[in-house]
Design a protein around this motif. Structure first.
Motif, PDB file in Angstrom:
ATOM      1  N   ASN A  27      49.217  36.454  76.321  1.00 23.08           N
ATOM      2  CA  ASN A  27      49.188  37.596  77.201  1.00 23.08           C
ATOM      3  C   ASN A  27      48.047  38.580  76.830  1.00 23.08           C
ATOM      4  OD1 ASN A  27      51.930  37.188  78.508  1.00 23.08           O
ATOM      5  ND2 ASN A  27      53.071  37.836  76.229  1.00 23.08           N
ATOM      6  N   LEU A  28      47.516  38.848  77.793  1.00 20.28           N
ATOM      7  CA  LEU A  28      46.333  40.090  77.630  1.00 20.28           C
ATOM      8  C   LEU A  28      46.827  41.472  77.300  1.00 20.28           C
ATOM      9  CD1 LEU A  28      43.332  40.704  78.133  1.00 20.28           C
ATOM     10  CD2 LEU A  28      43.969  41.328  80.366  1.00 20.28           C
ATOM     11  N   VAL A  29      46.406  41.846  76.092  1.00 23.62           N
ATOM     12  CA  VAL A  29      47.029  43.303  75.677  1.00 23.62           C
ATOM     13  C   VAL A  29      45.915  44.218  75.761  1.00 23.62           C
ATOM     14  CG1 VAL A  29      48.834  42.192  74.370  1.00 23.62           C
ATOM     15  CG2 VAL A  29      46.588  42.502  73.238  1.00 23.62           C
ATOM     16  N   GLU A  30      44.574  43.703  75.818  1.00 23.53           N
ATOM     17  CA  GLU A  30      43.614  44.896  75.780  1.00 23.53           C
ATOM     18  C   GLU A  30      42.427  44.637  76.429  1.00 23.53           C
ATOM     19  OE1 GLU A  30      41.528  48.019  72.684  1.00 23.53           O
ATOM     20  OE2 GLU A  30      42.752  46.269  71.833  1.00 23.53           O
ATOM     21  N   THR A  31      41.491  45.343  76.984  1.00 26.93           N
ATOM     22  CA  THR A  31      40.304  45.061  77.270  1.00 26.93           C
ATOM     23  C   THR A  31      39.206  46.301  77.048  1.00 26.93           C
ATOM     24  OG1 THR A  31      40.296  45.665  79.550  1.00 26.93           O
ATOM     25  CG2 THR A  31      40.780  43.437  79.337  1.00 26.93           C
ATOM     26  N   ARG A  32      38.038  45.817  76.639  1.00 28.11           N
ATOM     27  CA  ARG A  32      37.105  46.920  76.379  1.00 28.11           C
ATOM     28  C   ARG A  32      35.763  46.558  76.798  1.00 28.11           C
ATOM     29  NH1 ARG A  32      36.132  50.487  71.117  1.00 28.11           N
ATOM     30  NH2 ARG A  32      34.372  51.670  71.712  1.00 28.11           N
ATOM     31  N   THR A  33      35.039  47.339  77.420  1.00 28.29           N
ATOM     32  CA  THR A  33      33.451  46.931  77.610  1.00 28.29           C
ATOM     33  C   THR A  33      32.731  47.796  76.884  1.00 28.29           C
ATOM     34  OG1 THR A  33      34.094  46.653  80.276  1.00 28.29           O
ATOM     35  CG2 THR A  33      31.764  46.767  79.567  1.00 28.29           C
TER      36      THR A  33
END
Length: 187
Positions: free
Chosen positions: A167-173
């Motif tokens: 499960n995707l829980v976080e993204t950051r660029t």
């Protein structure tokens, strides 16, 4: 029970090191480097395979004493030295810098460590992480993906016996088009 996380810089084509163990493609922006430093500062216990241990221990124990060391490098070096570490290897005989050596079965020891109370554990090194992944011990995967294709080398993911649903829980660029994605293992 402790959470076990596998996180590393990775090329867009899935490698943590290019052929010849070349890591030059993964140079961090200041923001990305600080993010890694903060993770090290929050890690309850770091688990290393021999090769990555040798890479890290050849530089970070004295990086803060080198001419031109930046404040961020000084901070990271201190955090790295202070962080409790376990190295899994049958080829080396001594370790230093708040580290202990395990020469026995890695999966058995990681299972034991996970059962303890404490802050999360970080596992680093492709071979060690692959063994933990095949045993179903990794709770979270963190990929810091650089926009580069290196064409081969050491893969982030190795062959598995079964699918691992996430499960995707976080993204950051980060600057330079680097993307951090954090996934939890779906159990």
């Amino acid at each position: 029970m402790r959470k076990l996380t596998f996180g590393m810089n990775v090329s867009l084509d899935g490698y943590i090191a290019a052929p010849g163990d070349d890591l030059s493609w993964g140079v961090s922006s200041d923001e990305q480097f600080q993010w890694w430093s903060d993770r090290v500062g929050a890690t309850g216990l770091a688990l290393y395979g021999r090769r990555l241990w040798e890479t890290m221990s050849s530089h970070w124990p004295t990086a803060d004493q080198q001419p031109g060391a930046t404040p961020a490098q000084i901070e990271f070096a201190g955090r790295w030295r202070d962080m409790p570490k376990v190295v899994f290897s049958s080829k080396i005989s001594t370790v230093d810098w708040n580290t202990r050596l395990v020469t026995g079965d890695a999966v058995t020891e990681i299972t034991r460590l996970k059962a303890e109370d404490g802050d999360f554990m970080d596992i680093s090194g492709a071979t060690l992480a692959a063994a933990a992944s095949r045993a179903g011990l990794i709770d979270e995967y963190v990929l810091v993906t650089a926009p580069v294709l290196v064409g081969g080398g050491t893969p982030f993911f190795t062959a598995l016996d079964n699918w691992v649903n996430l499960n995707l829980v976080e993204t950051r660029t980060f600057p330079g088009g680097v993307l951090m994605t954090r996934y939890e293992t779906r159990r």
